[in-house]
Design a protein around this motif. Structure first.
Motif, PDB file in Angstrom:
ATOM      1  N   TYR A  21      41.886  53.282  25.640  1.00 21.66           N
ATOM      2  CA  TYR A  21      41.087  52.284  25.213  1.00 21.66           C
ATOM      3  C   TYR A  21      41.771  50.842  25.891  1.00 21.66           C
ATOM      4  CZ  TYR A  21      37.818  49.229  23.313  1.00 21.66           C
ATOM      5  OH  TYR A  21      36.819  48.036  23.303  1.00 21.66           O
ATOM      6  N   ALA A  22      42.976  51.077  25.385  1.00 25.27           N
ATOM      7  CA  ALA A  22      43.748  49.480  25.283  1.00 25.27           C
ATOM      8  C   ALA A  22      44.400  49.634  26.989  1.00 25.27           C
ATOM      9  CB  ALA A  22      45.128  49.803  24.104  1.00 25.27           C
ATOM     10  N   ARG A  23      44.725  50.991  27.382  1.00 23.39           N
ATOM     11  CA  ARG A  23      45.068  51.420  28.848  1.00 23.39           C
ATOM     12  C   ARG A  23      43.847  49.937  29.814  1.00 23.39           C
ATOM     13  NH1 ARG A  23      46.565  56.215  32.282  1.00 23.39           N
ATOM     14  NH2 ARG A  23      46.824  55.007  35.062  1.00 23.39           N
ATOM     15  N   SER A  24      42.778  50.788  29.402  1.00 27.11           N
ATOM     16  CA  SER A  24      41.529  50.615  29.873  1.00 27.11           C
ATOM     17  C   SER A  24      41.494  48.679  30.291  1.00 27.11           C
ATOM     18  CB  SER A  24      40.407  50.810  30.451  1.00 27.11           C
ATOM     19  OG  SER A  24      40.131  50.908  28.535  1.00 27.11           O
ATOM     20  N   GLN A  25      41.492  48.427  28.656  1.00 30.71           N
ATOM     21  CA  GLN A  25      41.273  46.888  28.670  1.00 30.71           C
ATOM     22  C   GLN A  25      42.078  45.864  28.908  1.00 30.71           C
ATOM     23  OE1 GLN A  25      38.433  45.631  27.842  1.00 30.71           O
ATOM     24  NE2 GLN A  25      37.304  47.962  27.469  1.00 30.71           N
ATOM     25  N   GLN A  26      43.479  46.066  28.592  1.00 32.59           N
ATOM     26  CA  GLN A  26      44.588  45.965  29.524  1.00 32.59           C
ATOM     27  C   GLN A  26      44.407  45.559  31.112  1.00 32.59           C
ATOM     28  OE1 GLN A  26      46.735  43.553  27.589  1.00 32.59           O
ATOM     29  NE2 GLN A  26      46.984  42.693  29.520  1.00 32.59           N
ATOM     30  N   GLU A  27      44.184  46.501  31.550  1.00 26.55           N
ATOM     31  CA  GLU A  27      44.074  46.427  33.025  1.00 26.55           C
ATOM     32  C   GLU A  27      42.797  45.834  33.894  1.00 26.55           C
ATOM     33  OE1 GLU A  27      44.236  50.032  34.878  1.00 26.55           O
ATOM     34  OE2 GLU A  27      46.032  51.128  34.264  1.00 26.55           O
ATOM     35  N   ALA A  28      42.093  45.851  33.048  1.00 25.03           N
ATOM     36  CA  ALA A  28      40.614  44.257  33.124  1.00 25.03           C
ATOM     37  C   ALA A  28      41.773  43.333  32.909  1.00 25.03           C
ATOM     38  CB  ALA A  28      39.453  44.570  32.225  1.00 25.03           C
ATOM     39  N   VAL A  29      42.256  43.127  32.796  1.00 19.25           N
ATOM     40  CA  VAL A  29      42.811  41.481  31.960  1.00 19.25           C
ATOM     41  C   VAL A  29      43.792  41.411  33.061  1.00 19.25           C
ATOM     42  CG1 VAL A  29      44.213  40.456  30.882  1.00 19.25           C
ATOM     43  CG2 VAL A  29      42.806  41.415  29.493  1.00 19.25           C
ATOM     44  N   GLU A  30      44.524  42.469  33.679  1.00 12.93           N
ATOM     45  CA  GLU A  30      45.644  41.783  34.916  1.00 12.93           C
ATOM     46  C   GLU A  30      45.056  42.340  35.908  1.00 12.93           C
ATOM     47  OE1 GLU A  30      48.361  40.812  34.517  1.00 12.93           O
ATOM     48  OE2 GLU A  30      47.970  41.849  31.893  1.00 12.93           O
ATOM     49  N   ARG A  31      43.588  42.909  35.882  1.00 18.73           N
ATOM     50  CA  ARG A  31      42.866  42.746  37.391  1.00 18.73           C
ATOM     51  C   ARG A  31      41.893  41.025  37.758  1.00 18.73           C
ATOM     52  NH1 ARG A  31      42.107  45.059  42.005  1.00 18.73           N
ATOM     53  NH2 ARG A  31      40.111  45.654  42.695  1.00 18.73           N
ATOM     54  N   VAL A  32      41.375  40.530  36.209  1.00 15.59           N
ATOM     55  CA  VAL A  32      41.103  39.094  36.146  1.00 15.59           C
ATOM     56  C   VAL A  32      42.157  38.832  37.048  1.00 15.59           C
ATOM     57  CG1 VAL A  32      40.239  37.156  35.370  1.00 15.59           C
ATOM     58  CG2 VAL A  32      39.047  39.387  34.499  1.00 15.59           C
ATOM     59  N   ALA A  33      43.462  38.636  36.742  1.00 18.87           N
ATOM     60  CA  ALA A  33      44.546  37.966  37.538  1.00 18.87           C
ATOM     61  C   ALA A  33      44.458  37.928  37.986  1.00 18.87           C
ATOM     62  CB  ALA A  33      45.749  37.716  36.212  1.00 18.87           C
ATOM     63  N   THR A  34      44.384  39.278  38.898  1.00 21.76           N
ATOM     64  CA  THR A  34      45.207  39.788  40.507  1.00 21.76           C
ATOM     65  C   THR A  34      43.966  38.781  41.545  1.00 21.76           C
ATOM     66  OG1 THR A  34      44.041  41.223  40.072  1.00 21.76           O
ATOM     67  CG2 THR A  34      46.760  40.988  40.456  1.00 21.76           C
ATOM     68  N   THR A  35      42.559  38.648  40.906  1.00 22.87           N
ATOM     69  CA  THR A  35      41.665  38.812  41.777  1.00 22.87           C
ATOM     70  C   THR A  35      41.654  37.261  41.544  1.00 22.87           C
ATOM     71  OG1 THR A  35      40.259  40.554  41.094  1.00 22.87           O
ATOM     72  CG2 THR A  35      39.323  38.975  41.779  1.00 22.87           C
ATOM     73  N   VAL A  36      42.267  36.108  40.387  1.00 26.92           N
ATOM     74  CA  VAL A  36      41.858  34.956  40.797  1.00 26.92           C
ATOM     75  C   VAL A  36      43.120  34.360  41.516  1.00 26.92           C
ATOM     76  CG1 VAL A  36      42.416  32.900  39.160  1.00 26.92           C
ATOM     77  CG2 VAL A  36      40.828  34.211  38.411  1.00 26.92           C
ATOM     78  N   THR A  37      44.009  34.848  41.792  1.00 27.21           N
ATOM     79  CA  THR A  37      44.729  34.677  42.847  1.00 27.21           C
ATOM     80  C   THR A  37      44.397  34.960  43.770  1.00 27.21           C
ATOM     81  OG1 THR A  37      46.436  35.066  41.183  1.00 27.21           O
ATOM     82  CG2 THR A  37      47.676  35.361  43.498  1.00 27.21           C
ATOM     83  N   GLU A  38      44.525  36.118  44.615  1.00 25.84           N
ATOM     84  CA  GLU A  38      43.374  36.440  45.308  1.00 25.84           C
ATOM     85  C   GLU A  38      43.063  35.927  46.647  1.00 25.84           C
ATOM     86  OE1 GLU A  38      41.389  40.392  47.727  1.00 25.84           O
ATOM     87  OE2 GLU A  38      42.594  41.429  45.417  1.00 25.84           O
ATOM     88  N   LEU A  39      42.056  35.406  45.514  1.00 26.89           N
ATOM     89  CA  LEU A  39      40.694  34.964  46.058  1.00 26.89           C
ATOM     90  C   LEU A  39      40.411  33.046  45.835  1.00 26.89           C
ATOM     91  CD1 LEU A  39      37.523  36.588  44.826  1.00 26.89           C
ATOM     92  CD2 LEU A  39      39.064  36.812  47.067  1.00 26.89           C
ATOM     93  N   GLY A  40      42.058  32.854  45.557  1.00 21.90           N
ATOM     94  CA  GLY A  40      42.144  31.335  44.945  1.00 21.90           C
ATOM     95  C   GLY A  40      40.578  30.698  44.285  1.00 21.90           C
ATOM     96  N   ILE A  41      40.927  30.848  43.278  1.00 21.66           N
ATOM     97  CA  ILE A  41      39.644  31.132  42.400  1.00 21.66           C
ATOM     98  C   ILE A  41      39.844  29.732  41.509  1.00 21.66           C
ATOM     99  CG2 ILE A  41      38.159  31.041  40.758  1.00 21.66           C
ATOM    100  CD1 ILE A  41      38.153  34.335  41.346  1.00 21.66           C
ATOM    101  N   ALA A  42      39.388  28.711  41.764  1.00 23.21           N
ATOM    102  CA  ALA A  42      39.946  27.877  40.557  1.00 23.21           C
ATOM    103  C   ALA A  42      38.644  27.992  39.500  1.00 23.21           C
ATOM    104  CB  ALA A  42      39.701  26.306  40.630  1.00 23.21           C
ATOM    105  N   CYS A  43      39.255  28.237  38.574  1.00 29.47           N
ATOM    106  CA  CYS A  43      38.326  28.842  37.246  1.00 29.47           C
ATOM    107  C   CYS A  43      38.973  28.799  35.829  1.00 29.47           C
ATOM    108  CB  CYS A  43      37.527  30.203  37.236  1.00 29.47           C
ATOM    109  SG  CYS A  43      38.749  31.575  37.277  1.00 29.47           S
TER     110      CYS A  43
END
Length: 525
Positions: free
Chosen positions: A101-123
């Motif tokens: 559970y911890a791994r899946s949820q923390q990886e989701a946090v990091e997925r958001v972080a990398t997506t924000v950077t990859e797409l240049g999202i101003a959020c």
């Protein structure tokens, strides 16, 4: 009857107010894709985005507007610290389940972080520590146990006695490297990238039918169909009951108030406690500068109690503890808790071959929705992550462990079914409903949900929820009809605002009762 004092703040979500509107077209012709995703919130959009990156053709079908339901009214914490989940998981499903559970949820946090950077999202993506706290020292043993369990599960968790909150706490779990963001700006950017990659987004397209097989078909209320090999139902509460998931879900509604916070008073983190009817605290940057304090709480079952009083209580709590300015916004959100704590993400039912579901995020849909997108994509592409079994809706052992909670929830629903039919109506006649309010009135032996607007115009619909027939109740703070059994919500015109219902409440003519002043309670039919 004197008019109640106005509620604090502007009646709109800060996220909705400070983001663009959308105008994707409705489905107007039959189409064929690899995957049809029903629901345009964070779970549906994350799933669609992951799938199109994996080479699938995908259509997103949203009944209203994307990212405008629960995802547009969330607190928007992206965190793996979910109040007291880890100690509970360790005790009920073992340490391996807690680690997954911890791994899946923390990886989701990091997925958001990398997506924000990859797409240049101003959020307004910001890293912040997350805290689960208690103010009562007598409850600290549970907090200490949670800190140990979260650390053993692999999170950077510690037990602390001090936080940045402007009041003392008995103890708290602190987890580093969590995040917060503007959910609408993130999701609208995700949807646009999905569209640029060839994805299809249809708004104003309520799905009312599902046919399963090697080639599935979903049918919209307009009669148009989408044929797809795979279908994902990500409608928050599943709009199809064939899996009987409604027996394992409990809907909860929570309120939010927000006010500007003077410089130097930001508590510097994300905070939540299950005490005091639940209280969740975070801040967000305001476009004109400064910080907005967002306080969420007053958890309750939809269709029960006085929502206006709950808003006032939450606002008073915020003002007592923080030196805020005038309340700027107020809104409400709804989520579903699974009876065994863990979300239900995976095969829709035991016989499913090509249908999938994502639900039961328990108030943690930001990390949960991103996790679901990765999990469901893995199942569809044949590369399931190691935590797929943890979230599998077909799980039996954990469902049995959650049986007491499930039975309590079903007993509550059964009471609503019986008591709502035996009790007196909430008003004794149509004529006595004051302007700006609503009530359930029996007219000719039939329960009718009657609303009188500020100008005195009466509008009436059937009071029986079109999902499974429970009687709705009026929410005066949001001017809606709500079902206390499974959380369906309707406008005063009967339109579906939130499922699992997919059909509107039937309009009823009560003009005769209005003219005669009749409509008193009658014996139940």
């Amino acid at each position: 009857m004197p008019n109640p004092p106005p509620l604090p703040g502007h009646d709109n979500s800060f996220w909705m107010e400070t983001s663009d509107t959308t105008s994707y077209p409705p489905l107007v012709e039959d189409i064929t894709v690899d995957v049809a995703v029903v629901g345009g919130g964070i779970a549906g959009l994350s799933t669609a985005w992951e799938l199109i990156r994996a080479g699938r053709t995908v259509a997103v079908l949203e009944a209203r507007r994307i990212a405008a339901g629960v995802s547009g009214h969330t607190t928007a914490k992206v965190s793996a610290l979910h109040t007291l989940v880890y100690d509970r998981l360790r005790r009920t499903r073992g340490p391996d389940a807690a680690r997954l559970y911890a791994r899946s949820q923390q990886e989701a946090v990091e997925r958001v972080a990398t997506t924000v950077t990859e797409l240049g999202i101003a959020c307004d993506f910001e890293r912040a520590a997350a805290f689960t706290y208690v103010t009562d020292p007598a409850a600290c043993a549970g907090i200490e146990a949670e800190a140990r369990a979260a650390a053993e599960a692999g999170l950077p968790a510690t037990y602390v006695r001090r936080t940045g909150l402007p009041f003392a706490v008995g103890g708290a779990v602190r987890v580093e490297d969590q995040a917060q963001f503007h959910p609408r700006r993130y999701l609208l950017a995700l949807a646009e990238d999905f569209r640029r990659r060839g994805g299809l987004v249809f708004e104003g397209t309520r799905i009312t039918g599902l046919s399963e097989g090697d080639h599935c078909r979903v049918t919209a209320g307009s009669g148009r169909t989408v044929t797809a090999r795979d279908v994902v139902v990500a409608t928050h509460y599943p709009v199809f009951d064939r899996a009987l998931l409604f027996t394992r879900l409990a809907p909860h509604r929570e309120l939010a108030v927000a006010a500007p916070l003077p410089a130097g008073h930001d508590p510097g983190g994300m905070f939540i406690t299950e005490q005091e009817g639940k209280r969740s605290v975070r801040t967000a940057p305001m476009d004109g500068g400064g910080r907005l304090l967002i306080v969420t709480g007053e958890s309750f079952t939809p269709g029960t109690g006085d929502t206006r009083e709950r808003f006032r209580r939450l606002d008073a709590w915020m003002r007592k503890r923080f030196p805020v300015g005038d309340t700027a916004y107020r809104w409400a959100a709804q989520d579903n808790h699974s009876t065994d704590t863990v979300p239900l993400v995976g095969a829709f039912h035991p016989g499913s071959r090509h249908t999938y579901v994502a639900t039961g995020f328990g108030g943690w849909g930001m990390s949960g929705g991103v996790m679901a997108g990765r999990l469901l994509t893995g199942l569809i592409t044949g590369d399931a992550p190691p935590w797929a079994g943890l979230y599998d809706p077909r799980r039996l052992r954990s469902a049995l462990r959650g049986a007491p909670a499930m039975l309590r929830e079903q007993a509550k629903i059964a009471r609503h079914f019986v008591e709502d039919r035996l009790r007196a109506a909430s008003a004794d006649s149509v004529a006595r409903i004051p302007p700006g309010t609503g009530a359930v009135v029996r007219v000719g032996g039939r329960p009718c949900a009657v609303h009188r607007d500020a100008a005195g115009t009466v509008r009436a619909v059937s009071a029986r929820c079109t999902h499974l027939g429970c009687l709705v109740a009026f929410n005066a703070a949001e001017t809606t009809w709500e079902c206390p059994c499974h959380g369906s919500r309707f406008g005063v015109d009967g339109a579906v605002l939130q499922g699992p219902a997919v059909r509107p409440l039937e309009e009823v003519d009560v003009s005769g009762a209005e003219d005669s002043g009749s409509g008193a309670p009658a014996p139940p039919p």
